[in-house]
Design an enzyme around this catalytic site. Sequence first.
Site, PDB file in Angstrom:
ATOM      1  N   GLU A  47       0.826  -1.198   0.000  1.00  0.00           N
ATOM      2  CA  GLU A  47       0.000   0.000   0.000  1.00  0.00           C
ATOM      3  C   GLU A  47       0.874   1.268   0.000  1.00  0.00           C
ATOM      4  O   GLU A  47       1.859   1.356   0.738  1.00  0.00           O
ATOM      5  CB  GLU A  47      -0.883  -0.031   1.251  1.00  0.00           C
ATOM      6  N   LYS A 116      -9.095   3.016  -2.029  1.00  0.00           N
ATOM      7  CA  LYS A 116      -9.422   2.326  -0.784  1.00  0.00           C
ATOM      8  C   LYS A 116     -10.812   2.749  -0.299  1.00  0.00           C
ATOM      9  O   LYS A 116     -11.156   3.925  -0.337  1.00  0.00           O
ATOM     10  CB  LYS A 116      -8.363   2.664   0.269  1.00  0.00           C
ATOM     11  N   CYS A 172      -5.824  -3.069   2.250  1.00  0.00           N
ATOM     12  CA  CYS A 172      -5.565  -3.105   3.697  1.00  0.00           C
ATOM     13  C   CYS A 172      -6.836  -3.210   4.539  1.00  0.00           C
ATOM     14  O   CYS A 172      -7.426  -4.277   4.653  1.00  0.00           O
ATOM     15  CB  CYS A 172      -4.721  -1.915   4.095  1.00  0.00           C
TER      16      CYS A 172
END
Length: 648
Positions: A47, A116, A172
Site C-alpha cells: 500500500e 481504498k 488493507c
Amino acid sequence: MHKYGFFRTACAVPKLKLADCQYNLRQMISLAEKAWDQGVEVLLFPELGITGYTCGDLFFQRELQKNAVKALDSLCQWSDGKKMLLVVGLPLAINGSLYNCSALLNDGKILGIVPKTYIPNHQEFYEKRWFASAKSLNQTEIPIGSQAVPIGTDLLFKHVHREEFVVAVEICEDLWVPISPGSFHALAGATVILNPSASNEVVGKSDYRRELIRSQSGRCNAAYLYASAGFGESTSDLVFGGNAMICERGILLKELPKFNLGNELLICDIDVESLNHDRQMQHGFGDSVDLLNNRFYRTITFETSGTNDFDREVNPQPFVPADPNRRSERCEEIFNIQTIGLATRLAHIGNAPMVVGISGGLDSTMALLVCVSVCDRFGIPREKIHAVTMPGFGTTDRTYDNAVALIKGLGASFHEISIVAACTAHFKDIGHPIDLHNVTYENSQARERTQILMDLSNKLGGIVIGTGDLSELALGWATYNGDHMSMYSVNASVPKTLIRYLVEWVADHSPEADIRKILYDVLATPVSPELLPPDADGKIAQKTEETVGPYELHDFFMYQMVRHGFSPEKVYFLACKAFDGVYHKAVIFKWLKNFYHRFFGQQFKRNCLPDGPKVGSVSFSPRGDWRMPSDAHATQWLKSLEKMEPIG
C-alpha cells in the site's frame, strides 16, 4: 502452465525511503525485473509503495503528489513490452480530495485505479486525516498523462486468454470489515484478490492477520495475495514487518517472514482451475448474488506471457498432512469421527454386539481399534466385540499370529472359524478345481468370510463392522457381496495412505507395550488379501500393490480427479512432479491408465455401499458425495491419456 490452470504470482516487499518517490521507483523496478525474469504474471506491491505509508501530513504536499504520479508514469513506461500485471500504491488527488489508490499496469498502460474504501481512524491509525473513502468518489474515469484511466471499486481485470483468471483489488483495512469489498469482488467473478497493505506489528496481530487472510481466501474460494509495507517506513510509533502471504482456498501456500530488510519477492504458482471447479460445485456463490445489490462491475482485460516451469510444491500424499503435529491432530479427529459414528449407530439399534473379521492386515486392525474406542468411551465391555479370524488357503503365520494376539490382547471375544473346509465343499458343489487359482477361487473365499460374519451377527443379534477403505472403493478392489458388504463401514472414507498413519497414531498413544509391538508389525506387513497360497517359505505371495499398483499413486490420482475434477493430463503432470525421483514417468502413466479403467468399471460396487461416516473431502457414499452411473464410460479420459507419451 496456463493449459493446466496455473498462473505465477508474486508479492514484492521493497526497501523504501519515505517521500523519496524516485528511490522507491528504483527499488520497485529492480524487484519487477527479477519477477519478470522468473516468469511472474501478477506482481503486488504494498500500500502506498511509491511514497511510503507513513508520510503523514506530507501527503498534502503538492510536490509529493506530483512526484508520485511521475514515478507511476515511469513504472508504466518500464512495463512497455512486458506482459505482466503490476499493482502499485500511491496517493491521487481527485476533485479536491485525496485518495489512497492502487494502480494496475500492464504492457505500458495503466489499466485502472482502485481507491481504498474503508479508511481506518482508530487506535494507531488516523488515515481520515488525509484520505477520502472511495464511497465519496463521483468519477468513473480520470486523466493520467495522456491516458483516460478507469477508476473505482467496481473494476475486474480479466485475463485475455483464460477467462477464469479474474483479478480484483481491496486495500488493507478493506479486508478487516464485516463484509469486505473482496467478498463482493468474488461474487462478481474475481478468482484472485490482491491486497496491498500497510499493517503494523504488535503482539499477536500477525496470527490473527494470517487467519483473516486464510479464511477470506476460503470463504471467497479464491487465491489471495497480501503484501505489506516493511523496512523504511517510519518507526516513530509503529514498526512494519514487511509481511507477505499467498493463500488459496483457505490454504496458506507461502509466507514471507516478518521483519525482513526489504527487497524481497514471494513467488508462487496459483491454481485457478481448482478454484473454478470448487465454485461450480458450491452453489453458495450463485445463491449469494443478491448480496451484490445491483452492483455492476466493469471488466478490463490484460495479458501475461506465462511460463513453462512450475513453482509450486505438490504433496505426494494429499490426504496426509506433512507437518507431524497437524498429522497427529488430523488422526485424532478422524479416529473420533469413526468412533462417534459407530457409537451413534450402536445406540440407535440398542448397543448390539460388534462382529468384525480380523485378518492381521491394516484395514481390519483399524476397524477393531475403532470398536475398542467405542467400548472404552461409552462404558461398553470389550467382550461385546466379537472378533473373528478366518484362516484360509492364503493365510500366513505372520498375519494369523498378529490377528490372534491383537484380538486377545485387546480383550475382545475371540472366534476362529476356518474357511478351508467350506470353500473346498463349495468348489466341489460348483465344479471348480481347487488348484485353479482364478477369480472364482479368490472371490469364493471372500464371500465365505462375509457369510460367516453375517450369520454369526444374526446369531448374536449383532452388527457386522466393515473394514474396507476409500482406496479399495476407488479401485473396486473388493469382492462384490463379499468384503464389499457390511452393516456399518467405519473405514469407508479413509484412504489407504491415511489408514497407515491412523494405526501408527493409535500405536504411538497406546499405553500397552504388547499392543504397540503388534501394531507396528501390522504396519510392516505387505498389503494383501491373502487369497492365494503362500510362497515356498510360507510368506505372503499375493501382494496387492504388485497387481493394482502402489496405493500412494492411486490415492494421489483419486484426490486430484475426484476432489478437483482435473483432467488426465493435469493429473499425470502433477503426479510426475509429486513423485519425481520416486517413480519413473512410464510407471506413473501405466498405473494412471489402470486407475481410470478400474475407477469407471467398478462404480457398480460404490452405488450400493453400506452406511459409514465421512471423514474428509473425498467420499464415495452414493447417498452423499459421489453420484455416478455404473455404466459411464472411461473412453474420453483414456483417449486424453493416449495423446500423451511419457518422456524420460
